[in-house]
Design a protein around this motif. Structure first.
Motif, short mmCIF file in Angstrom:
data_model
loop_
_atom_site.label_atom_id
_atom_site.label_comp_id
_atom_site.label_asym_id
_atom_site.label_seq_id
_atom_site.Cartn_x
_atom_site.Cartn_y
_atom_site.Cartn_z
N ILE A 1 7.71 0.82 -5.76
CA ILE A 1 6.62 0.08 -5.98
C ILE A 1 6.15 -0.74 -4.68
CG2 ILE A 1 5.52 -2.08 -7.32
CD1 ILE A 1 7.48 -1.43 -9.57
N LYS A 2 5.09 -0.56 -4.46
CA LYS A 2 4.47 -1.34 -3.24
C LYS A 2 4.56 -2.85 -3.16
CE LYS A 2 0.77 -0.72 0.21
NZ LYS A 2 -0.62 -0.14 0.83
N ARG A 3 4.85 -3.44 -2.23
CA ARG A 3 5.25 -4.80 -2.19
C ARG A 3 3.80 -5.49 -1.81
NH1 ARG A 3 10.03 -3.24 1.14
NH2 ARG A 3 11.73 -3.93 -0.23
N THR B 1 10.83 2.12 3.30
CA THR B 1 11.55 0.98 2.74
C THR B 1 10.67 -0.43 2.92
OG1 THR B 1 13.59 0.04 2.52
CG2 THR B 1 12.94 0.78 4.57
N ASP B 2 10.16 -0.42 4.27
CA ASP B 2 9.53 -1.70 4.70
C ASP B 2 8.46 -2.03 3.84
OD1 ASP B 2 11.00 -1.65 6.92
OD2 ASP B 2 9.85 -1.07 8.17
N LEU B 3 7.54 -1.22 2.96
CA LEU B 3 6.44 -1.61 2.34
C LEU B 3 6.63 -1.31 0.76
CD1 LEU B 3 3.42 0.08 4.31
CD2 LEU B 3 4.17 -2.39 4.24
N PHE B 4 7.82 -0.64 0.41
CA PHE B 4 7.98 -0.38 -1.09
C PHE B 4 9.51 -0.93 -1.55
CE2 PHE B 4 4.88 2.73 0.33
CZ PHE B 4 4.02 2.65 -0.63
N ARG C 1 7.86 12.22 5.91
CA ARG C 1 8.24 11.12 7.16
C ARG C 1 7.24 10.90 8.21
NH1 ARG C 1 13.06 14.24 7.20
NH2 ARG C 1 12.51 15.16 9.24
N GLU C 2 6.35 11.92 8.58
CA GLU C 2 5.52 12.09 9.47
C GLU C 2 4.15 11.44 9.01
OE1 GLU C 2 4.47 15.53 11.32
OE2 GLU C 2 6.74 16.01 12.02
N LEU C 3 3.68 11.46 7.85
CA LEU C 3 2.84 10.93 7.28
C LEU C 3 2.85 9.71 6.41
CD1 LEU C 3 1.17 14.20 5.64
CD2 LEU C 3 0.22 13.15 7.52
N ALA C 4 4.15 9.24 6.56
CA ALA C 4 4.48 7.87 5.80
C ALA C 4 3.33 6.80 6.22
CB ALA C 4 5.80 7.55 6.18
N PRO C 5 2.79 6.62 7.29
CA PRO C 5 1.80 5.58 7.62
C PRO C 5 0.65 5.72 6.94
CG PRO C 5 2.79 6.43 9.75
CD PRO C 5 3.19 7.26 8.65
N LEU C 6 0.18 7.02 6.52
CA LEU C 6 -0.94 7.31 5.67
C LEU C 6 -0.56 7.07 4.40
CD1 LEU C 6 -3.77 8.48 5.21
CD2 LEU C 6 -2.85 10.85 5.63
#
Length: 293
Positions: free
Chosen positions: A291-293, A271-274, A237-242
């Protein structure tokens, strides 16, 4: 029941006080080990070991938020900010002691086998990863590693680049290379894991295609067709942006080290990016892929 271990090195004189601090931080049990009998933190080549002779091991429920535990322990005068420690999922058994008698080749998916070097390979025509016991986490015996191996076996990795985030023993990166990936990149905060991954890659004849980095040394522009991270729910969770920056558009992401009860919160961070797949569970643990959008 699944557990997490926290290992801290100290001196015998301070071990009991540190053990009390672990209990206050939520550990359900604390054990002490002589470092010389069961080394947890090995010196790097050419390095002189200057720290203590006792390893204090706290056992925590797997739902424990370990970043909160570490933050609490950093307030202890014996430790301070940035103290040296090791967090890992607890294997189902002490395979380092029972390995020779009880560990057999295991199949993951349709093509992939993990085999100890002293056993005969069941299928010479399969994709066989030779993996012997070591100090770094990752043998295939833990449900989270198994879930990741099965997922990798089901992907078309031919010619792809794969990042193993939190590589441990290197088992996932090595499996990806033997399944056809052109290149793999392993990242881990533990120098011992980097060494274990390097040794296992050499044993499997893939070392020339595996790049290994401590986080402070990794290139800034890393990206891959497939990213797998088998760590723990809190760091995921913490490293999700990376972690979210690592897959290319249309690339695959696989996350594990997550209890089924933690899956919803971890998935929400991605969920916002995948475009996420249905969660897959095994023995209270689960895998999140997308899968990445």
């Amino acid at each position: 029941m699944p557990w997490i271990q926290l290992k801290i090195n100290t001196t015998g004189a301070q071990a009991e006080q540190l053990g009390d601090a672990l209990i206050e931080s939520g550990a359900v049990s604390v054990t002490f080990q002589d470092t010389h009998d069961t080394p947890v933190f090995e010196p790097l080549p050419g390095e002189t070991r200057l720290w203590g002779d006792t390893d204090v091991i706290g056992l925590y429920d797997a739902e424990t938020e370990m970043p909160d535990v570490i933050a609490q322990l950093e307030q202890e005068p014996l430790l301070g900010a940035g103290f040296r420690h090791k967090i890992e999922q607890l294997e189902d058994k002490d395979w380092e002691r029972e390995w020779m008698d009880n560990f057999h080749p295991m199949q993951f998916g349709k093509r992939l086998w993990i085999c100890p070097s002293w056993r005969d390979i069941p299928d010479p025509n399969a994709v066989n990863v030779m993996l012997d016991p070591g100090l770094a986490f990752g043998t295939g015996t833990h449900p989270t590693t198994s879930l990741c191996l099965q997922w990798l076996d089901g992907l078309d990795l031919v010619g792809k680049t794969v990042i193993d985030f939190g590589c441990g023993s290197g088992i996932l990166a090595i499996a990806a290379l033997k399944l056809g990936a052109a290149q793999a990149i392993g990242i881990d905060i533990d120098p011992q894991a980097i060494q274990a991954s390097r040794d296992n890659a050499q044993r499997n004849g893939v070392s020339e295609r595996l790049a290994l980095y401590l986080p402070k040394d990794q290139p800034n522009d890393l990206s891959a067709d497939v990213v797998v991270a088998n760590i723990l729910a809190g760091p995921l969770r913490e490293l999700a942006p990376l972690i979210s920056t690592l897959p290319k558009a249309g690339g695959h992401l696989g996350l594990s080290g997550i209890l089924a009860s933690q899956a919803e919160n971890v998935a929400a961070a991605y969920t916002d990016l995948f475009e996420l797949d249905p969660t897959v569970e095994k023995e209270e643990w689960c895998r999140i892929t997308g899968i990445k959008r």
